[in-house]
Scaffold this motif. Sequence first.
Motif, PDB file in Angstrom:
ATOM      1  N   UNK A  40       0.810  -1.221   0.000  1.00  0.00           N
ATOM      2  CA  UNK A  40       0.000   0.000   0.000  1.00  0.00           C
ATOM      3  C   UNK A  40       0.844   1.273   0.000  1.00  0.00           C
ATOM      4  N   UNK A  41       1.987   1.259   0.689  1.00  0.00           N
ATOM      5  CA  UNK A  41       2.806   2.463   0.857  1.00  0.00           C
ATOM      6  C   UNK A  41       4.012   2.503  -0.079  1.00  0.00           C
ATOM      7  N   UNK A  42       4.063   1.655  -1.066  1.00  0.00           N
ATOM      8  CA  UNK A  42       5.231   1.537  -1.941  1.00  0.00           C
ATOM      9  C   UNK A  42       5.555   2.825  -2.695  1.00  0.00           C
ATOM     10  N   UNK A  43       4.615   3.662  -2.984  1.00  0.00           N
ATOM     11  CA  UNK A  43       4.852   4.841  -3.810  1.00  0.00           C
ATOM     12  C   UNK A  43       5.337   6.084  -3.092  1.00  0.00           C
ATOM     13  N   UNK A  44       5.555   5.999  -1.787  1.00  0.00           N
ATOM     14  CA  UNK A  44       6.001   7.184  -1.058  1.00  0.00           C
ATOM     15  C   UNK A  44       7.432   7.548  -1.430  1.00  0.00           C
ATOM     16  N   UNK A  45       7.786   8.838  -1.262  1.00  0.00           N
ATOM     17  CA  UNK A  45       9.162   9.245  -1.547  1.00  0.00           C
ATOM     18  C   UNK A  45      10.040   9.032  -0.314  1.00  0.00           C
ATOM     19  N   UNK A  46      11.345   9.279  -0.453  1.00  0.00           N
ATOM     20  CA  UNK A  46      12.301   8.986   0.611  1.00  0.00           C
ATOM     21  C   UNK A  46      11.987   9.737   1.897  1.00  0.00           C
ATOM     22  N   UNK A  47      11.532  10.976   1.783  1.00  0.00           N
ATOM     23  CA  UNK A  47      11.238  11.764   2.968  1.00  0.00           C
ATOM     24  C   UNK A  47      10.002  11.229   3.681  1.00  0.00           C
ATOM     25  N   UNK A  48       8.989  10.848   2.920  1.00  0.00           N
ATOM     26  CA  UNK A  48       7.790  10.271   3.511  1.00  0.00           C
ATOM     27  C   UNK A  48       8.084   8.930   4.171  1.00  0.00           C
ATOM     28  N   UNK A  49       9.091   8.239   3.667  1.00  0.00           N
ATOM     29  CA  UNK A  49       9.487   6.954   4.257  1.00  0.00           C
ATOM     30  C   UNK A  49      10.368   7.128   5.484  1.00  0.00           C
ATOM     31  N   UNK A  50      10.807   8.345   5.742  1.00  0.00           N
ATOM     32  CA  UNK A  50      11.636   8.600   6.909  1.00  0.00           C
ATOM     33  C   UNK A  50      13.083   8.184   6.735  1.00  0.00           C
ATOM     34  N   UNK A  51      13.558   8.135   5.499  1.00  0.00           N
ATOM     35  CA  UNK A  51      14.926   7.720   5.214  1.00  0.00           C
ATOM     36  C   UNK A  51      15.844   8.933   5.079  1.00  0.00           C
ATOM     37  N   UNK A  52      17.077   8.772   5.529  1.00  0.00           N
ATOM     38  CA  UNK A  52      18.085   9.796   5.253  1.00  0.00           C
ATOM     39  C   UNK A  52      18.481   9.682   3.782  1.00  0.00           C
ATOM     40  N   UNK A  53      19.212  10.656   3.296  1.00  0.00           N
ATOM     41  CA  UNK A  53      19.678  10.600   1.907  1.00  0.00           C
ATOM     42  C   UNK A  53      20.510   9.345   1.670  1.00  0.00           C
ATOM     43  N   UNK A  54      21.409   9.055   2.602  1.00  0.00           N
ATOM     44  CA  UNK A  54      22.288   7.889   2.470  1.00  0.00           C
ATOM     45  C   UNK A  54      21.491   6.583   2.552  1.00  0.00           C
ATOM     46  N   UNK A  55      20.509   6.518   3.444  1.00  0.00           N
ATOM     47  CA  UNK A  55      19.656   5.332   3.530  1.00  0.00           C
ATOM     48  C   UNK A  55      18.876   5.137   2.239  1.00  0.00           C
ATOM     49  N   UNK A  56      18.417   6.231   1.648  1.00  0.00           N
ATOM     50  CA  UNK A  56      17.664   6.119   0.399  1.00  0.00           C
ATOM     51  C   UNK A  56      18.548   5.567  -0.715  1.00  0.00           C
ATOM     52  N   UNK A  57      19.798   5.967  -0.746  1.00  0.00           N
ATOM     53  CA  UNK A  57      20.722   5.431  -1.755  1.00  0.00           C
ATOM     54  C   UNK A  57      20.895   3.926  -1.564  1.00  0.00           C
ATOM     55  N   UNK A  58      21.056   3.487  -0.324  1.00  0.00           N
ATOM     56  CA  UNK A  58      21.163   2.046  -0.048  1.00  0.00           C
ATOM     57  C   UNK A  58      19.881   1.337  -0.457  1.00  0.00           C
ATOM     58  N   UNK A  59      18.769   1.902  -0.061  1.00  0.00           N
ATOM     59  CA  UNK A  59      17.450   1.333  -0.382  1.00  0.00           C
ATOM     60  C   UNK A  59      17.286   1.168  -1.900  1.00  0.00           C
ATOM     61  N   UNK A  60      17.639   2.196  -2.654  1.00  0.00           N
ATOM     62  CA  UNK A  60      17.501   2.130  -4.115  1.00  0.00           C
ATOM     63  C   UNK A  60      18.343   1.005  -4.711  1.00  0.00           C
ATOM     64  N   UNK A  61      19.595   0.895  -4.268  1.00  0.00           N
ATOM     65  CA  UNK A  61      20.468  -0.184  -4.747  1.00  0.00           C
ATOM     66  C   UNK A  61      19.893  -1.553  -4.400  1.00  0.00           C
ATOM     67  N   UNK A  62      19.418  -1.688  -3.166  1.00  0.00           N
ATOM     68  CA  UNK A  62      18.897  -2.969  -2.700  1.00  0.00           C
ATOM     69  C   UNK A  62      17.626  -3.350  -3.449  1.00  0.00           C
TER      70      UNK A  62
END
Length: 122
Positions: free
Chosen positions: A55-77
């Motif tokens: 349900x929440x897959x479309x949120x952006x990095x800020x809405x997901x509560x991720x730091x910039x660096x966490x978002x980069x890891x998340x994207x790679x993963x």
Amino acid sequence: MRAPLRAWLLTAALLCGCGGSAAGPDPQSPEPASPVQLCTKLISYWAEQDLTGGKWAGLDWEQKGLSNEQYALYSDIVQAARAEQRRHGTDAALAWLRHRSAERCKAANGATGSSENWRPPT
């Protein structure tokens, strides 16, 4: 409601277990979650949402509560997990991404340093 407040509330709900996932800390543990544990839980949760079309897959990095660096890891993963999903199925991809999230977050010491809006857990 402003986007940063929504992101904080959603992240808090996920971490306390109110979101119905394993993203929350162990209620038996007297120690607060470390930055590495929080990083692992956040990235694993959001990557699972993406792979399963949650349900929440479309949120952006800020809405997901991720730091910039966490978002980069998340994207790679997520990108690598999608390849694993095509080769070996969703269950294998979910197990792979959980393991890889833990490895990458540990190597990055929680991946919190690149975000101006990150605050340590209280």
